[in-house]
Design an enzyme around this catalytic site. Structure first.
Site, PDB file in Angstrom:
ATOM      1  N   ASP A 284      61.442  46.685  28.951  1.00 46.39           N
ATOM      2  CA  ASP A 284      61.096  46.573  27.534  1.00 46.39           C
ATOM      3  C   ASP A 284      61.636  47.772  26.758  1.00 46.39           C
ATOM      4  O   ASP A 284      61.661  48.894  27.270  1.00 46.39           O
ATOM      5  CB  ASP A 284      59.570  46.494  27.384  1.00 46.39           C
ATOM      6  CG  ASP A 284      59.158  46.059  25.988  1.00 46.39           C
ATOM      7  OD1 ASP A 284      59.997  45.501  25.258  1.00 46.39           O
ATOM      8  OD2 ASP A 284      57.987  46.284  25.624  1.00 46.39           O
TER       9      ASP A 284
ATOM     10  N   HIS B 213      70.619  45.948  24.531  1.00 49.56           N
ATOM     11  CA  HIS B 213      70.679  45.119  25.746  1.00 49.56           C
ATOM     12  C   HIS B 213      71.857  45.523  26.631  1.00 49.56           C
ATOM     13  O   HIS B 213      71.738  45.532  27.859  1.00 49.56           O
ATOM     14  CB  HIS B 213      70.779  43.643  25.365  1.00 49.56           C
ATOM     15  CG  HIS B 213      69.557  43.107  24.682  1.00 49.56           C
ATOM     16  ND1 HIS B 213      68.289  43.259  25.202  1.00 49.56           N
ATOM     17  CD2 HIS B 213      69.413  42.429  23.509  1.00 49.56           C
ATOM     18  CE1 HIS B 213      67.406  42.687  24.388  1.00 49.56           C
ATOM     19  NE2 HIS B 213      68.061  42.192  23.360  1.00 49.56           N
TER      20      HIS B 213
ATOM     21  N   LEU C 248      67.902  46.313  49.957  1.00 53.30           N
ATOM     22  CA  LEU C 248      67.017  45.989  48.843  1.00 53.30           C
ATOM     23  C   LEU C 248      67.075  44.505  48.516  1.00 53.30           C
ATOM     24  O   LEU C 248      68.143  43.907  48.431  1.00 53.30           O
ATOM     25  CB  LEU C 248      67.427  46.798  47.605  1.00 53.30           C
ATOM     26  CG  LEU C 248      66.684  46.472  46.296  1.00 53.30           C
ATOM     27  CD1 LEU C 248      65.226  46.912  46.385  1.00 53.30           C
ATOM     28  CD2 LEU C 248      67.373  47.147  45.106  1.00 53.30           C
TER      29      LEU C 248
ATOM     30  N   ARG D   7      55.818  48.916  33.348  1.00 56.12           N
ATOM     31  CA  ARG D   7      56.304  48.422  32.060  1.00 56.12           C
ATOM     32  C   ARG D   7      56.760  49.601  31.213  1.00 56.12           C
ATOM     33  O   ARG D   7      56.041  50.590  31.082  1.00 56.12           O
ATOM     34  CB  ARG D   7      55.247  47.633  31.302  1.00 56.12           C
ATOM     35  CG  ARG D   7      55.827  47.115  29.974  1.00 56.12           C
ATOM     36  CD  ARG D   7      54.943  46.170  29.227  1.00 56.12           C
ATOM     37  NE  ARG D   7      55.678  45.648  28.074  1.00 56.12           N
ATOM     38  CZ  ARG D   7      55.603  44.415  27.619  1.00 56.12           C
ATOM     39  NH1 ARG D   7      54.829  43.544  28.229  1.00 56.12           N
ATOM     40  NH2 ARG D   7      56.305  44.031  26.575  1.00 56.12           N
TER      41      ARG D   7
ATOM     42  N   ILE E 163      51.050  42.438  29.819  1.00 55.78           N
ATOM     43  CA  ILE E 163      51.757  41.845  30.964  1.00 55.78           C
ATOM     44  C   ILE E 163      52.820  40.850  30.528  1.00 55.78           C
ATOM     45  O   ILE E 163      53.803  40.621  31.237  1.00 55.78           O
ATOM     46  CB  ILE E 163      50.751  41.161  31.917  1.00 55.78           C
ATOM     47  CG1 ILE E 163      49.670  42.153  32.353  1.00 55.78           C
ATOM     48  CG2 ILE E 163      51.464  40.587  33.139  1.00 55.78           C
ATOM     49  CD1 ILE E 163      50.208  43.407  33.007  1.00 55.78           C
TER      50      ILE E 163
END
Length: 239
Positions: free
Chosen positions: A23, A40, A134, A187, A194
């Site tokens: 975010d 972005h 991973l 976050r 959430i």
């Protein structure tokens, strides 16, 4: 959990499954007088760096929330950019994923994705299927409510008797059926919510909220979250 030998995290336990809500891209761009798309683009670079670092410190599972089912409500220019960015990112980092032994999964609805996007996602996921480092999962066009409703519909379609439905069975109908529960949810961008992300899977997760905007998120920020995780007493609903 396993201990890491990374100097910055020496002696600490790593969460098995870490999830991040990415975010703050738009806010980051606005603070610089740029369009949200610029944020972005930088956020995509940050994701690549964090995935590389997560692989280096030997995190086992990392799931990131890249695009939600609600994000279609944003302006068309931004949505179109994000759709193109997905293709650019997957193409650009395919070899890096393989070189770093990272296995890719993409979860979410395919209903609004183009055949080009779907084919490319399937190609890269297949190319990394034998990687055993991973486990990277990108939640794209994902919403937890939709995931849960789809699971219920599929259970009904499979004629599963009600008395045979258990938590384990239900979990196996979710997009994340091959993933363990989330241990640590992070976050960014100081928002404390959430946002319809992995609602079933984070039932007993430790939550970590940071003011850092996602494009500014660095290795030290992930280390901070892991250090905080090590200070928590996990009870899984017990007293």
């Amino acid at each position: 959990m396993s201990k890491t030998d990374n100097n910055a995290l020496e002696g600490l336990f790593l969460p098995v499954h870490t999830a991040i809500i990415l975010d703050g891209n738009g806010t980051w761009a606005k603070l610089r007088g740029e369009k949200r798309t610029y944020g972005h683009k930088q956020g995509a670079k940050t994701l690549a760096n964090i995935c590389k670092y997560a692989s280096d410190i030997k995190l086992q599972y990392l799931t990131v929330f890249a695009f939600s089912t609600e994000n279609w409500k944003r302006n068309k220019e931004e949505v179109d950019y994000l759709m193109k960015l997905l293709l650019v990112m997957i193409r650009a980092y395919k070899n890096q994923l393989i070189e770093n032994n990272i296995k890719l999964r993409v979860i979410g609805s395919k209903k609004q994705l183009s055949s080009e996007q779907i084919n490319l996602i399937e190609d890269v996921c297949f190319a990394t299927k034998d990687c055993n480092g991973l486990n990277l999962t990108i939640a794209f066009n994902y919403g937890s409510h939709e995931e849960i409703i789809n699971a219920v519909k599929n259970i009904v379609n499979d004629n599963i008797p009600a008395d045979e439905i258990s938590e384990e069975l239900f979990s196996n109908y979710l997009y994340t059926k091959d993933l363990p529960p989330v241990d640590l949810l992070i976050r960014t961008s100081k928002q404390i919510r959430i946002s319809n992300f992995l609602l079933w899977q984070i039932a007993y997760s430790e939550l970590f909220f940071t003011k850092t905007l996602w494009p500014d998120f660095k290795e030290d920020d992930l280390n901070e979250a892991i250090k905080e995780y090590n200070l928590r007493e996990r009870r899984f609903g017990g007293i």
